[in-house]
Design an enzyme around this catalytic site. Sequence first.
Site, PDB file in Angstrom:
ATOM      1  N   ASN A  34      -9.564  -5.419  -1.652  1.00 20.41           N
ATOM      2  CA  ASN A  34     -10.630  -5.035  -0.869  1.00 20.41           C
ATOM      3  C   ASN A  34     -11.734  -4.865  -1.831  1.00 20.41           C
ATOM      4  O   ASN A  34     -12.051  -3.601  -1.960  1.00 20.41           O
ATOM      5  CB  ASN A  34     -10.358  -3.908   0.213  1.00 20.41           C
ATOM      6  CG  ASN A  34     -11.707  -3.901   1.244  1.00 20.41           C
ATOM      7  OD1 ASN A  34     -12.500  -4.653   0.968  1.00 20.41           O
ATOM      8  ND2 ASN A  34     -11.700  -3.147   2.133  1.00 20.41           N
ATOM      9  N   ASN A  92      -7.786   0.492  -3.190  1.00 16.49           N
ATOM     10  CA  ASN A  92      -8.905   0.395  -2.773  1.00 16.49           C
ATOM     11  C   ASN A  92      -9.823   1.463  -2.393  1.00 16.49           C
ATOM     12  O   ASN A  92     -10.811   1.051  -1.907  1.00 16.49           O
ATOM     13  CB  ASN A  92      -8.693  -0.308  -1.131  1.00 16.49           C
ATOM     14  CG  ASN A  92      -8.165  -2.044  -1.389  1.00 16.49           C
ATOM     15  OD1 ASN A  92      -8.788  -2.497  -2.634  1.00 16.49           O
ATOM     16  ND2 ASN A  92      -7.516  -2.174  -0.626  1.00 16.49           N
ATOM     17  N   HIS A  93      -9.553   2.576  -2.651  1.00 21.40           N
ATOM     18  CA  HIS A  93     -10.680   3.709  -2.717  1.00 21.40           C
ATOM     19  C   HIS A  93     -11.714   3.818  -3.853  1.00 21.40           C
ATOM     20  O   HIS A  93     -12.709   4.617  -3.794  1.00 21.40           O
ATOM     21  CB  HIS A  93     -10.124   4.991  -2.633  1.00 21.40           C
ATOM     22  CG  HIS A  93      -9.327   5.247  -1.116  1.00 21.40           C
ATOM     23  ND1 HIS A  93      -8.273   4.583  -0.714  1.00 21.40           N
ATOM     24  CD2 HIS A  93      -9.747   5.863  -0.221  1.00 21.40           C
ATOM     25  CE1 HIS A  93      -7.962   4.633   0.426  1.00 21.40           C
ATOM     26  NE2 HIS A  93      -8.756   5.588   1.159  1.00 21.40           N
ATOM     27  N   HIS A 113      -9.887   8.718  -6.067  1.00 20.62           N
ATOM     28  CA  HIS A 113      -9.293   8.744  -4.744  1.00 20.62           C
ATOM     29  C   HIS A 113      -8.726  10.244  -4.512  1.00 20.62           C
ATOM     30  O   HIS A 113      -7.510  10.480  -4.375  1.00 20.62           O
ATOM     31  CB  HIS A 113      -8.081   7.698  -4.404  1.00 20.62           C
ATOM     32  CG  HIS A 113      -7.602   8.046  -2.954  1.00 20.62           C
ATOM     33  ND1 HIS A 113      -6.853   7.106  -2.351  1.00 20.62           N
ATOM     34  CD2 HIS A 113      -8.388   8.549  -1.887  1.00 20.62           C
ATOM     35  CE1 HIS A 113      -6.569   7.347  -1.149  1.00 20.62           C
ATOM     36  NE2 HIS A 113      -7.442   8.035  -0.715  1.00 20.62           N
ATOM     37  N   TYR A 158     -15.019   7.646  -2.717  1.00 23.20           N
ATOM     38  CA  TYR A 158     -16.135   6.844  -2.167  1.00 23.20           C
ATOM     39  C   TYR A 158     -17.447   7.235  -2.675  1.00 23.20           C
ATOM     40  O   TYR A 158     -18.244   7.262  -1.934  1.00 23.20           O
ATOM     41  CB  TYR A 158     -16.172   7.397  -0.596  1.00 23.20           C
ATOM     42  CG  TYR A 158     -14.954   6.751   0.303  1.00 23.20           C
ATOM     43  CD1 TYR A 158     -14.463   5.741   0.248  1.00 23.20           C
ATOM     44  CD2 TYR A 158     -14.270   7.849   1.166  1.00 23.20           C
ATOM     45  CE1 TYR A 158     -13.318   5.274   0.917  1.00 23.20           C
ATOM     46  CE2 TYR A 158     -13.274   7.710   1.936  1.00 23.20           C
ATOM     47  CZ  TYR A 158     -12.870   6.301   1.881  1.00 23.20           C
ATOM     48  OH  TYR A 158     -11.435   6.133   2.744  1.00 23.20           O
ATOM     49  N   HIS A 178      -8.834  13.121   2.056  1.00 22.56           N
ATOM     50  CA  HIS A 178      -9.689  13.031   3.180  1.00 22.56           C
ATOM     51  C   HIS A 178      -9.716  14.577   4.073  1.00 22.56           C
ATOM     52  O   HIS A 178     -10.282  14.317   5.033  1.00 22.56           O
ATOM     53  CB  HIS A 178      -9.629  11.951   4.138  1.00 22.56           C
ATOM     54  CG  HIS A 178      -8.461  11.806   5.029  1.00 22.56           C
ATOM     55  ND1 HIS A 178      -7.524  10.789   4.758  1.00 22.56           N
ATOM     56  CD2 HIS A 178      -8.022  12.252   6.166  1.00 22.56           C
ATOM     57  CE1 HIS A 178      -6.508  10.863   5.579  1.00 22.56           C
ATOM     58  NE2 HIS A 178      -6.920  11.850   6.518  1.00 22.56           N
TER      59      HIS A 178
HETATM   60 ZN    ZN Z   1      -6.737  12.141   8.326  1.00 20.73          ZN
END
Ligand code: ZN
Length: 453
Positions: A34, A92-93, A113, A158, A178
């Site tokens: 991606n 993809n990060h 990431h 990100y 995250h």
């Molecule tokens: Zn989560």
Amino acid sequence: MKNIISITLAFMVLFSFSCKAQKVNYFSNNAFGNPITGNNGEYYKGVTYIAYQGEKEDPYVVAYNHKKKQWIGPYKAGTSLLGKTGSKKIDNHGKPSLVVDGEGYIHIVFGGHGGTKELGENSLGNYNGGKQIHVVSKKPMDISSWVEVDNLTPFGTYSQFLKLDNGDIYLFYRHGAHRSDWVYQISKDNCKTFSPKVSFLKAKQAKPTADCSDVFDSWYPSFEHGKGNDIIVSYNYHVCKNLTPHYGERNNCYYMTFDTDNNKWYNIKGKELKLPVTKEYADEMTLEINTGDKWVHNGTVALNKSGVPHLTFYQGEDDGSTNGGPKQLMNYIYTGKEWTGGATNLPSSARGEIKATSSKGIQFLVGYDQGKSGEVAWWNSTENLNEFAKKQVLINEEGGTFTLANFIRNAHPDAKMVATQKIKGTDYSRIFLLGDKGPVKRLKTEAEVLKLQ
Ligand code: ZN
């Protein structure tokens, strides 16, 4: 004589035929996984620079010289720790973000990431993998060689560059995996140094829910250039439950403004905010659209010419799956007192960017499915805020949906957006540069970096 003329004519026909046949709409076929996100392109002194994720998740950079009508690259700009383990799953990060500094050097940040414990202690969040890496071109406006600059934390995910009109460069990123704070850093010396990290969205332990005792507050923001040297931020909330499988539930749409001249943050009503913003504080001060039990994905935010904010995001039902049901593009405008708007009539697969000139003059540049082909087109507002009409198709190609990045910074009219489309049966995508005249074409021999079946 007659023979010479007919041979010359035959050559001319052959030459013009082969020239036509050799041009393609994409500029490379080695975009991987991606491949693009956020701010990955900038126009600077006659050249458009673009970064994307290529083979083995490494960052690649390409340039287009508008005057010479010449493509340069792609060149590999660095080596990511992601994409090297032989694992079939693409991370993809670590997709690259790009900025051109005041001296014409090109900077890329990529590969993060959350990092790992071996890289040190992450005091602002948790770990996952990869490493945030900063590289800069060896020479101004030359993408052929790069050097690594060790002046950022390895834990960023990100990462996104924002450049203000005063030349200040802001770097936003999540400080880990995250369950981590979102932070920013400022560079006032062309990315040679960055100011200390400032947490503006707080990740923290949250109240247990009926189905899980280990719950965290987590966030997904998007950033845009606002009025003057303001930065505007919209975001949603992820209730992060430690469950397997992991549920990507995200709700609501929040909004705030960062006045960088005075180093102050404000909500929509002009009330000053204290950082970092927690879930409880966000619900009280910055919650603009409460989506209830509907699930959302981030869209974008824009100001129109009168400084009125427009918010977009993608909303769907909780259908029991880990990512929720299909999501529709939502469009909201602030009236000065409240937000009005709702679901648009755009194709359900439409994803992209908003350009707003007034409360009624709204344009979306979106990629979506069109039967057996993918299409990227401008859709313009009509009298009704929720109804848009297709205006200009920039590209329509057989295959799947086009994925779009953010608008290119200081864009040339011929080169406003980077888009990618998967090559069937592979993990690769073709990558396109689109503008008012459609795709910026390239010789097929140059664009086919990889010899794919
Ligand atoms: Zn989560």
